[in-house]
Design a protein around this motif. Structure first.
Motif, PDB file in Angstrom:
ATOM      1  N   MET A 230      72.555  55.186  14.005  1.00  0.00           N
ATOM      2  CA  MET A 230      72.964  53.777  13.939  1.00  0.00           C
ATOM      3  C   MET A 230      71.739  52.856  14.069  1.00  0.00           C
ATOM      4  N   GLN A 231      70.913  53.169  15.100  1.00  0.00           N
ATOM      5  CA  GLN A 231      69.758  52.301  15.363  1.00  0.00           C
ATOM      6  C   GLN A 231      68.668  52.521  14.326  1.00  0.00           C
ATOM      7  N   GLY A 232      68.681  53.663  13.647  1.00  0.00           N
ATOM      8  CA  GLY A 232      67.665  53.972  12.646  1.00  0.00           C
ATOM      9  C   GLY A 232      66.904  55.227  13.015  1.00  0.00           C
ATOM     10  N   GLU A 233      66.237  55.817  12.018  1.00  0.00           N
ATOM     11  CA  GLU A 233      65.520  57.075  12.217  1.00  0.00           C
ATOM     12  C   GLU A 233      64.420  56.920  13.268  1.00  0.00           C
ATOM     13  N   GLU A 234      64.337  57.920  14.114  1.00  0.00           N
ATOM     14  CA  GLU A 234      63.369  57.928  15.215  1.00  0.00           C
ATOM     15  C   GLU A 234      61.917  57.789  14.716  1.00  0.00           C
ATOM     16  N   ASP A 235      61.570  58.531  13.638  1.00  0.00           N
ATOM     17  CA  ASP A 235      60.158  58.468  13.201  1.00  0.00           C
ATOM     18  C   ASP A 235      59.800  57.109  12.622  1.00  0.00           C
ATOM     19  N   LEU A 236      60.749  56.474  11.961  1.00  0.00           N
ATOM     20  CA  LEU A 236      60.460  55.137  11.433  1.00  0.00           C
ATOM     21  C   LEU A 236      60.283  54.141  12.580  1.00  0.00           C
ATOM     22  N   ARG A 237      61.151  54.249  13.580  1.00  0.00           N
ATOM     23  CA  ARG A 237      61.031  53.330  14.718  1.00  0.00           C
ATOM     24  C   ARG A 237      59.757  53.608  15.519  1.00  0.00           C
ATOM     25  N   SER A 238      59.354  54.897  15.582  1.00  0.00           N
ATOM     26  CA  SER A 238      58.085  55.233  16.247  1.00  0.00           C
ATOM     27  C   SER A 238      56.907  54.638  15.491  1.00  0.00           C
ATOM     28  N   ALA A 239      56.938  54.797  14.164  1.00  0.00           N
ATOM     29  CA  ALA A 239      55.842  54.263  13.341  1.00  0.00           C
ATOM     30  C   ALA A 239      55.750  52.749  13.503  1.00  0.00           C
ATOM     31  N   LEU A 240      56.896  52.095  13.588  1.00  0.00           N
ATOM     32  CA  LEU A 240      56.893  50.642  13.772  1.00  0.00           C
ATOM     33  C   LEU A 240      56.322  50.260  15.126  1.00  0.00           C
ATOM     34  N   SER A 241      56.671  51.047  16.143  1.00  0.00           N
ATOM     35  CA  SER A 241      56.233  50.671  17.494  1.00  0.00           C
ATOM     36  C   SER A 241      54.708  50.724  17.626  1.00  0.00           C
ATOM     37  N   CYS A 242      54.058  51.536  16.763  1.00  0.00           N
ATOM     38  CA  CYS A 242      52.588  51.571  16.782  1.00  0.00           C
ATOM     39  C   CYS A 242      51.988  50.236  16.344  1.00  0.00           C
ATOM     40  N   ARG A 243      52.782  49.444  15.618  1.00  0.00           N
ATOM     41  CA  ARG A 243      52.280  48.168  15.093  1.00  0.00           C
ATOM     42  C   ARG A 243      52.452  47.010  16.072  1.00  0.00           C
ATOM     43  N   TYR A 244      53.252  47.218  17.114  1.00  0.00           N
ATOM     44  CA  TYR A 244      53.534  46.129  18.043  1.00  0.00           C
ATOM     45  C   TYR A 244      53.073  46.549  19.435  1.00  0.00           C
ATOM     46  N   PRO A 245      51.948  46.017  19.904  1.00  0.00           N
ATOM     47  CA  PRO A 245      51.423  46.420  21.209  1.00  0.00           C
ATOM     48  C   PRO A 245      52.472  46.235  22.301  1.00  0.00           C
ATOM     49  N   GLY A 246      52.605  47.248  23.133  1.00  0.00           N
ATOM     50  CA  GLY A 246      53.535  47.159  24.263  1.00  0.00           C
ATOM     51  C   GLY A 246      54.985  47.454  23.910  1.00  0.00           C
ATOM     52  N   SER A 247      55.255  47.763  22.639  1.00  0.00           N
ATOM     53  CA  SER A 247      56.654  48.035  22.245  1.00  0.00           C
ATOM     54  C   SER A 247      56.950  49.528  22.327  1.00  0.00           C
ATOM     55  N   SER A 248      58.248  49.857  22.256  1.00  0.00           N
ATOM     56  CA  SER A 248      58.659  51.257  22.169  1.00  0.00           C
ATOM     57  C   SER A 248      59.643  51.383  21.007  1.00  0.00           C
ATOM     58  N   PRO A 249      59.893  52.615  20.527  1.00  0.00           N
ATOM     59  CA  PRO A 249      60.849  52.780  19.408  1.00  0.00           C
ATOM     60  C   PRO A 249      62.222  52.162  19.701  1.00  0.00           C
ATOM     61  N   ASP A 250      62.566  52.071  20.998  1.00  0.00           N
ATOM     62  CA  ASP A 250      63.858  51.488  21.381  1.00  0.00           C
ATOM     63  C   ASP A 250      63.976  50.007  21.050  1.00  0.00           C
ATOM     64  N   ASN A 251      62.844  49.357  20.796  1.00  0.00           N
ATOM     65  CA  ASN A 251      62.867  47.917  20.533  1.00  0.00           C
ATOM     66  C   ASN A 251      63.210  47.571  19.086  1.00  0.00           C
TER      67      ASN A 251
END
Lengths: 301, 301
Positions: free
Chosen positions: B1-22
């Motif tokens: 529902m929230q989206g694929e884990e690897d995509l959210r992980s890859a995104l979190s690398c772009r936002y300092p201090g974020s986690s895939p949960d965000n």
């Protein structure tokens, strides 16, 4: 916004008297349902939902700012007089036949009644037809009329879950316009590649679809007999992939089966039917046997 | 529902201090906006929208059963005192910077002000960041805070329009939960193949992204100068792909340019700015030249 022309053309070949304009391609059946509800929204309106229901109907109606009213099913079946009485206070109804979680197919006289009430009293009928290709009672009955909104999915019939393609079929032009207007703001379009895939799978042999349904039915009947032998009280599957036996303290059963036996079943509570559990037979015969063996051990522990 | 884990992980690398949960992966930025509004819905609430606005903001707010309130931009820019006054009656604001249709990037002092007001007064700021990689004024400013909901798209930055992938970024956990709950009922998930593609394109070289933005800026400045030479009054593009010159009787101009010259421009009316037209420079230099030549002939006819 409305969806690719060739996909809508391919769909219109399946519905006698329809045109590509009668279809809207959606991001799965879920979006189809959500868009339909948003399009028929009327302040303070009530939507009739046969209970037990598919769990997300309730949230969908609430999210569309309307209210739920329930029609109690009798052994999974709608009673004609009950529908007639209940529909009057409502602007429409949502139901599924074949049913999830019931596995029941509504009789043709119930379907006649719904069709007639819809037309005479101008009530929207949102018919969730996602299990149309898994109807073990005979060919799927497609409701007809200006107030019929039919919801379909490629996930079940063509095993295309992850692609998120569904569609709305209705002959109501005004409604189509309103739904397209809403979709243009709320999701713009549906993945184009997935629409291409959907177009391709529509060429699947009819015979293959029948075989698929027959194999599913066999698994259902097999599991039904085995569950009866375990002493459970349940309905014979007439469509879809589900069995819905009675089970005291269903929440405890769901939790113990999961944590102690590694078996996933769904609590009837989630579908408005406490003291039942939902089991699926949309898996291999091997997995069904494994599950049944564990369930047997649990029940006889 | 929230989206694929690897995509959210890859995104979190772009936002300092974020986690895939965000992150929540959505069916494009449109669904991201719709879900955000449905999640912050409060009965009778008002949402502040700087005018001129992106056309679907209005419908989206109405479809979420809230009301629009407008903040008049001055030459495409927000005035700090105006924001402060206007935000009080509202539960939040939607805006875009770089802006569509304005092509304007809001100043860092305006962004500071929005960030501060959001935090201090608990106002939701839906920041439509789909043009983040086309900011000609410098690196894109990502707003921070518990009430910031940031909307992104793969369509503009990575040319993935037809795939319909976007995402929501917010550090507000409760909001994430509520949005996921809503998405579970209203579209269930986002096409998995498209999520895989999105994951792949995130590996695109940063340098390539900068080059892409510089080339777009050059086209914008070129078109800006040519339009000025035609005698039009307009703002210099600071981001996105649009120029928004003044034009008397804009509706007639849009219609005549389309039917008589085969040039598509958008009416400023659709963006809350009558007597302007929107032109896009997200096309080849050759097409820009062809369009400008036709526009020149039309204006001097």
């Amino acid at each position: 916004m409305q969806g690719e022309e060739d996909l809508r053309s391919a769909l219109s070949c399946r519905y006698p008297g329809s045109s590509p304009d009668n279809f809207i391609i959606t991001n799965g059946a879920s979006e189809a349902l959500d868009l339909s509800l948003r399009a028929i929204y009327t302040p303070h309106a009530k939507i009739l939902i046969p209970r037990p229901y598919y769990s997300s109907y309730l949230d969908c109606v609430e999210l569309s700012h309307m209210d739920n009213v329930f029609l109690e099913l009798q052994d999974g079946r709608m009673i004609e007089d009950d529908i007639e009485k209940a529909i009057d206070g409502c602007i429409g109804m949502i139901f599924n036949s074949p049913g999830n979680p019931t596995g029941i197919v509504q009789s043709s006289s119930v379907m006649d009644k719904i069709e007639r009430l819809s037309q005479e009293r101008k009530k929207y009928i949102i018919s969730d037809d996602v299990y149309e290709d898994f109807d073990y009672s005979g060919p799927h009955r497609q409701l007809k009329g200006e107030y019929i909104i039919s919801i379909h999915s490629f996930s079940k019939s063509f095993d295309m879950c992850g692609h998120r393609v569904g569609y709305i079929y209705t002959t109501n032009k005004k409604l189509i316009e309103e739904i397209v207007r809403i979709k243009a703001c709320t999701s713009m379009n549906t993945n184009l590649l997935a629409q291409d895939f959907a177009c391709q799978v529509l060429e699947t042999d009819k015979e293959k679809m029948v075989t698929q349904s027959q194999e599913m039915e066999k698994k259902g009947l097999y599991m039904y007999e085995r569950l009866k032998a375990l002493g459970l009280e349940l309905w014979k599957p007439e469509g879809a992939f589900y069995l819905f036996p009675k089970m005291e303290d269903s929440s405890r059963v769901v939790s113990e089966l999961y944590y102690d036996y590694g078996v996933i079943v769904y609590d009837g509570k989630w579908f408005g039917a406490p003291n039942r559990i939902r089991l699926s037979f949309a898996t291999s015969r091997e997995n069904i046997d494994k599950g049944l063996e564990k369930l047997g051990r649990y029940l006889n522990r």
